[in-house]
Design an enzyme around this catalytic site. Structure first.
Site, mmCIF file in Angstrom:
data_model
loop_
_atom_site.group_PDB
_atom_site.id
_atom_site.type_symbol
_atom_site.label_atom_id
_atom_site.label_comp_id
_atom_site.label_asym_id
_atom_site.label_seq_id
_atom_site.Cartn_x
_atom_site.Cartn_y
_atom_site.Cartn_z
ATOM 1 N N LYS A 43 39.097 44.451 33.867
ATOM 2 C CA LYS A 43 38.625 45.703 33.260
ATOM 3 C C LYS A 43 37.101 45.792 33.070
ATOM 4 O O LYS A 43 36.593 46.857 32.714
ATOM 5 C CB LYS A 43 39.296 45.908 31.887
ATOM 6 C CG LYS A 43 40.781 46.221 31.990
ATOM 7 C CD LYS A 43 41.020 47.533 32.695
ATOM 8 C CE LYS A 43 42.473 47.807 32.964
ATOM 9 N NZ LYS A 43 42.715 48.475 34.244
ATOM 10 N N HIS A 67 46.476 48.436 46.472
ATOM 11 C CA HIS A 67 47.597 47.578 46.033
ATOM 12 C C HIS A 67 48.534 48.399 45.161
ATOM 13 O O HIS A 67 48.122 48.978 44.166
ATOM 14 C CB HIS A 67 47.068 46.375 45.239
ATOM 15 C CG HIS A 67 46.597 45.257 46.117
ATOM 16 N ND1 HIS A 67 46.691 43.939 45.752
ATOM 17 C CD2 HIS A 67 46.057 45.265 47.350
ATOM 18 C CE1 HIS A 67 46.217 43.184 46.737
ATOM 19 N NE2 HIS A 67 45.810 43.959 47.707
ATOM 20 N N PRO A 76 38.409 38.475 31.331
ATOM 21 C CA PRO A 76 38.603 39.020 32.686
ATOM 22 C C PRO A 76 40.037 39.379 33.050
ATOM 23 O O PRO A 76 40.247 40.127 34.011
ATOM 24 C CB PRO A 76 38.096 37.897 33.591
ATOM 25 C CG PRO A 76 38.183 36.657 32.771
ATOM 26 C CD PRO A 76 37.952 37.075 31.356
ATOM 27 N N TYR A 130 49.498 36.744 38.787
ATOM 28 C CA TYR A 130 49.027 36.245 37.491
ATOM 29 C C TYR A 130 50.082 35.261 36.986
ATOM 30 O O TYR A 130 51.228 35.656 36.742
ATOM 31 C CB TYR A 130 48.905 37.391 36.485
ATOM 32 C CG TYR A 130 47.781 38.365 36.759
ATOM 33 C CD1 TYR A 130 46.524 38.199 36.171
ATOM 34 C CD2 TYR A 130 47.963 39.468 37.586
ATOM 35 C CE1 TYR A 130 45.502 39.104 36.390
ATOM 36 C CE2 TYR A 130 46.938 40.377 37.816
ATOM 37 C CZ TYR A 130 45.705 40.183 37.218
ATOM 38 O OH TYR A 130 44.680 41.085 37.436
HETATM 39 C C1 DHB Z 1 39.997 39.399 39.940
HETATM 40 C C2 DHB Z 1 39.539 39.145 38.685
HETATM 41 C C3 DHB Z 1 40.320 39.451 37.614
HETATM 42 O O1 DHB Z 1 39.880 39.218 36.377
HETATM 43 C C4 DHB Z 1 41.564 40.019 37.759
HETATM 44 O O2 DHB Z 1 42.317 40.301 36.673
HETATM 45 C C5 DHB Z 1 42.015 40.291 39.005
HETATM 46 C C6 DHB Z 1 41.223 39.968 40.109
HETATM 47 C C7 DHB Z 1 39.171 39.047 41.122
HETATM 48 O O3 DHB Z 1 38.038 38.571 40.959
HETATM 49 O O4 DHB Z 1 39.655 39.198 42.253
#
Ligand code: DHB
Length: 377
Positions: free
Chosen positions: A284, A57, A280, A188
């Site tokens: 990271k 990506h 999350p 996001y």
């Molecule tokens: C995913 C999880 C995340 O915390 C993130 O920032 C981007 C993708 C995922 O599980 O696809």
């Protein structure tokens, strides 16, 4: 990962796993790999399937109410991230370990670390119950890769460690569905109803998350309610074409930041969630575990291949310098994109100003991109 790298370098390692292989391979975990992790998988010679089935990506989309900003990773860093599930990485590592005949014991319980503090010639021990028997392994070093709840961190006497924590007042409700992704890049979204994330695993498998109160339970959320809420939070052009379907997994997770200092004590070396947790946002967690493994492996190679007795001593400091930078980035993304119980009109204007700054200032996009694709090891 460390076991596979050690094998490549001729260093013997035994892996102890609390759960069954089936359980490990059934868990849905993270899905975005930093460039450094991709390189590490290549070094470990377990990248063949990722190279063909993973999705590089080159950017991501951030939305705030009616605004959208695309951050171009390739333009700002010359590199990209790889969308490839942690579960798939684990499967590839298991297959590599099967081929090398490396020893992994499953369903291991009642683990106790012995002599970890001793720096002498004596080595250390790990005792555990396996197949109904008590067993002990004698070894030079212990890599504590046993997660936040594992025994390794607690084997460091409380007065010898310092812990730092930030608990967030909400969780993430996640679903996996056999539907095409909402968009070809991750989105996001910060909406007035809270955060949402559109992610994916492949062309037919999507992963979505919603910010949810900590008191919510998975059973409270029907698939229909999830999709309806997601559509309200993401940009309308995306919501209009979103393909919905039954969820094949649904889970809820709290958000927190946590760091334990130091990450080593005598012959014990903590890595991953045993030493630190990130919220999350920004993906990271797995990636920071991987950078720990890079530093630990480099130290082990210097110790065994170059007979550098001092090499192991620098692990904690090197790992923690990067750990705190990923804490900062995850904290920043979490603050920017969620609605907190105390988000007042002033805070909202600050969030909007930060997004406008990101939309208009190239160096702000570059800072985000550098962190998202992963700081250099
Ligand atoms: C995913 C999880 C995340 O915390 C993130 O920032 C981007 C993708 C995922 O599980 O696809």
């Amino acid at each position: 990962m460390l076991g596979q790298l050690c094998h490549q370098a001729g260093i013997d390692a035994i892996v102890l796993e609390r759960r069954s292989r089936k359980h490990v391979l059934s868990r849905i975990r993270a899905g975005v790999l930093e460039q450094g992790f991709v390189d590490l998988l290549q070094e470990a010679k377990v990248a063949t399937r990722m190279d063909t089935e993973g999705y590089p990506h080159d950017g991501t989309v951030i939305s705030f109410e009616d605004m959208e900003v695309r951050v171009d990773f390739r333009k700002h860093t010359g590199t990209s991230v790889m969308v490839y599930g942690q579960t798939e990485v684990t499967r590839d590592l298991y297959e590599a370990r099967d081929q090398t005949g490396g020893l992994t014991l499953h369903d291991v319980d009642e683990v106790e670390l012995g002599n970890a503090a001793l720096d002498g010639d004596e080595g250390c021990t790990v005792s555990f119950t396996h197949d109904g028997q008590r067993k002990t392994i004698e070894c030079d070093y212990i890599a504590g890769c046993d997660g936040f709840h594992g025994p390794s961190r607690r084997a460091i006497p409380a007065e010898k460690r310092k812990e730092f924590e930030r608990v967030y007042p909400f969780g993430w409700l996640g679903i996996l569905s056999e539907t095409p992704p909402a968009h070809h890049e991750l989105i996001y979204a910060n909406s007035e109803r809270g955060f949402a994330l559109c992610s994916m695993r492949n062309e037919r498998l999507s992963r979505y998350y919603l910010q949810a109160p900590l008191t919510d339970r998975v059973e409270d959320w029907s698939d229909d309610a999830f999709w309806a809420e997601l559509k309200r939070r993401i940009p309308s052009r995306i919501a209009e074409t979103l393909v919905t379907g039954p969820s094949i997994e649904k889970s809820i997770a709290p958000l927190r930041g946590f760091v334990c200092e130091p990450m080593q004590y005598g012959r014990l070396f903590l890595a991953g969630d045993a030493a630190h947790i990130v919220p999350p946002t920004g993906a990271k967690g797995l990636n920071t575990a991987a950078s720990d493994i890079h530093y630990l492996f480099e130290a082990l190679k210097a110790r065994y291949q170059e007979r550098d007795a001092a090499a192991m001593g620098g692990y904690s400091e090197r790992a923690l310098a990067r750990v705190w930078k990923t804490q900062r980035f995850s904290w920043w993304m979490t603050k920017l994109l969620h609605r907190f119980p105390d988000t007042d009109p002033y805070e909202l204007r600050i969030q909007r100003a930060e997004i406008e700054h990101l939309a208009t200032v190239e160096s702000a996009q570059q800072t985000m991109a550098i962190n998202y694709v992963g700081l250099p090891y």
